[in-house]
Design a protein around this motif. Structure first.
Motif, short mmCIF file in Angstrom:
data_model
loop_
_atom_site.label_atom_id
_atom_site.label_comp_id
_atom_site.label_asym_id
_atom_site.label_seq_id
_atom_site.Cartn_x
_atom_site.Cartn_y
_atom_site.Cartn_z
N PRO A 97 -1.59 2.13 12.02
CA PRO A 97 -2.77 2.21 11.09
C PRO A 97 -2.45 3.47 10.24
CG PRO A 97 -3.69 1.35 13.10
CD PRO A 97 -2.20 1.79 13.30
N SER A 98 -2.13 4.57 10.63
CA SER A 98 -1.96 5.92 10.06
C SER A 98 -0.82 5.92 9.19
CB SER A 98 -1.68 7.01 11.10
OG SER A 98 -0.61 6.79 11.61
N LEU A 99 0.29 5.19 9.23
CA LEU A 99 1.46 4.93 8.24
C LEU A 99 1.11 3.86 7.36
CD1 LEU A 99 4.48 5.35 10.62
CD2 LEU A 99 3.58 6.97 8.86
N HIS A 100 0.34 2.75 7.98
CA HIS A 100 -0.09 1.78 6.97
C HIS A 100 -0.76 2.26 5.97
CE1 HIS A 100 -1.89 -1.87 5.53
NE2 HIS A 100 -2.98 -1.53 5.75
N LEU A 101 -1.75 3.21 6.03
CA LEU A 101 -2.57 3.90 5.04
C LEU A 101 -1.74 4.59 4.21
CD1 LEU A 101 -5.81 4.67 7.32
CD2 LEU A 101 -5.60 3.06 5.70
N LEU A 102 -0.69 5.31 4.59
CA LEU A 102 0.08 6.13 3.63
C LEU A 102 0.97 5.03 2.80
CD1 LEU A 102 1.22 8.98 5.92
CD2 LEU A 102 -0.62 8.97 4.11
N HIS A 103 1.25 3.89 3.53
CA HIS A 103 2.12 2.96 2.79
C HIS A 103 1.46 2.33 1.63
CE1 HIS A 103 5.43 -0.22 3.66
NE2 HIS A 103 5.66 0.44 2.59
N THR A 104 0.12 2.06 1.80
CA THR A 104 -0.81 1.52 0.88
C THR A 104 -0.96 2.31 -0.52
OG1 THR A 104 -2.26 0.43 2.57
CG2 THR A 104 -3.13 0.75 0.58
N ILE A 105 -0.94 3.69 -0.27
CA ILE A 105 -0.81 4.81 -1.22
C ILE A 105 0.57 4.45 -2.07
CG2 ILE A 105 -0.58 7.03 -1.89
CD1 ILE A 105 -2.43 7.95 0.36
N SER A 106 1.44 4.30 -1.47
CA SER A 106 2.90 4.06 -2.10
C SER A 106 2.93 2.94 -2.66
CB SER A 106 4.15 4.21 -1.16
OG SER A 106 4.13 3.17 -0.24
N VAL A 107 2.31 1.81 -2.43
CA VAL A 107 2.36 0.68 -3.04
C VAL A 107 1.25 0.55 -4.32
CG1 VAL A 107 1.22 -1.94 -2.90
CG2 VAL A 107 2.68 -0.84 -0.93
N LEU A 108 0.39 1.30 -4.12
CA LEU A 108 -0.59 1.43 -5.37
C LEU A 108 -0.07 2.49 -6.28
CD1 LEU A 108 -3.80 1.93 -3.61
CD2 LEU A 108 -3.15 -0.10 -4.72
N GLU A 109 0.74 3.26 -6.00
CA GLU A 109 1.52 4.14 -6.84
C GLU A 109 2.43 3.47 -7.73
OE1 GLU A 109 2.62 7.40 -4.45
OE2 GLU A 109 0.87 8.53 -4.94
N ARG A 110 3.29 2.52 -6.86
CA ARG A 110 4.27 1.81 -7.68
C ARG A 110 3.87 0.61 -8.54
NH1 ARG A 110 9.22 -1.62 -4.65
NH2 ARG A 110 10.32 -2.54 -6.65
N TYR A 111 2.83 -0.07 -8.13
CA TYR A 111 2.28 -1.34 -8.69
C TYR A 111 0.93 -1.09 -9.70
CZ TYR A 111 5.75 -3.78 -5.60
OH TYR A 111 6.96 -4.27 -5.21
N GLY A 112 0.46 0.09 -9.38
CA GLY A 112 -0.61 0.17 -10.13
C GLY A 112 -2.02 -0.09 -9.38
N TRP A 113 -3.17 0.68 -9.75
CA TRP A 113 -4.36 0.33 -9.08
C TRP A 113 -5.51 -0.18 -10.04
CZ3 TRP A 113 -9.04 3.21 -10.20
CH2 TRP A 113 -10.25 2.91 -9.63
N CYS A 114 -6.09 -1.06 -9.51
CA CYS A 114 -7.28 -1.56 -10.51
C CYS A 114 -8.51 -1.75 -9.52
CB CYS A 114 -6.87 -2.88 -11.03
SG CYS A 114 -6.72 -4.29 -9.69
N LYS A 115 -9.51 -2.30 -10.35
CA LYS A 115 -10.85 -2.29 -9.77
C LYS A 115 -11.11 -4.00 -9.66
CE LYS A 115 -13.24 1.63 -11.01
NZ LYS A 115 -14.47 2.23 -11.65
N SER A 116 -12.06 -4.47 -8.93
CA SER A 116 -12.50 -5.82 -8.91
C SER A 116 -11.53 -6.70 -8.50
CB SER A 116 -13.19 -6.02 -10.29
OG SER A 116 -14.26 -5.07 -10.56
N LEU A 117 -10.56 -6.85 -8.55
CA LEU A 117 -9.66 -7.90 -8.10
C LEU A 117 -8.52 -7.32 -7.21
CD1 LEU A 117 -8.71 -9.06 -11.92
CD2 LEU A 117 -10.35 -10.29 -10.17
#
Length: 169
Positions: free
Chosen positions: A71-91
């Motif tokens: 889980p600790s690395l998964h949460l950091l991995h989630t950050i890198s995914v959001l930085e690469r593909y972009g972050w949005c709301k609602s969807l």
């Protein structure tokens, strides 16, 4: 011949031992874990091949499944995914390919970078951090609040990863 040179050296008296043991502390890693690079989106072949067939092919050496992260690395991995593909709301994923936190977690789960159980534990760490901040709502509802920006989301994921790392998760 000088006999003082051959005499044994005097030792200082031993210090008394403490009677109570020192409290145990969890081991701390002095360096934070490195953020893994974000995965490529699944190819059409990966999307079409059913999970049981992927597992069979992996057993035969014809498919290379990624190693699931804690889980600790998964949460950091989630950050890198959001930085690469972009972050949005609602969807989970919008038409431009940007993702919310839950969408990024789903991508990592479908590509095999996290197990469903570890993803749920990561969600629990996010909820713990939100509760410590006085927010008592689900993380994906918190993600969609007005005024929420990506730095807020990144801070939540980083703190949740630190929390998971300190308890050894």
């Amino acid at each position: 011949m000088d006999t003082t040179a051959l005499a044994p050296a005097r030792r200082a008296p031993a210090r008394p031992r403490p009677t109570t043991p020192a409290p145990l502390r969890p081991p701390r890693n002095p360096r934070p874990p490195q953020i893994p690079p974000p995965p490529d989106p699944p190819t059409w072949g990966q999307r079409i091949v059913p999970r049981p067939a992927q597992q069979l092919m992996a057993g035969l050496g014809m498919w290379q499944a990624p190693t699931p992260l804690p889980p600790s690395l998964h949460l950091l991995h989630t950050i890198s995914v959001l930085e690469r593909y972009g972050w949005c709301k609602s969807l989970d994923v919008d038409l431009a390919g940007r993702m919310c936190v839950r969408g990024a977690q789903r991508l990592l789960m479908t590509t095999g970078h996290v197990t469903p159980a570890d993803r749920e534990r990561a969600v629990g760490h996010m909820h713990t951090v939100l509760a410590q901040a006085g927010v008592h709502t689900l993380f994906f509802a918190w993600n969609d609040l007005p005024g929420r920006t990506f730095p807020h989301v990144k801070a939540l994921l980083t703190r949740a990863a630190e929390h998971a790392h300190t308890i050894g998760d």
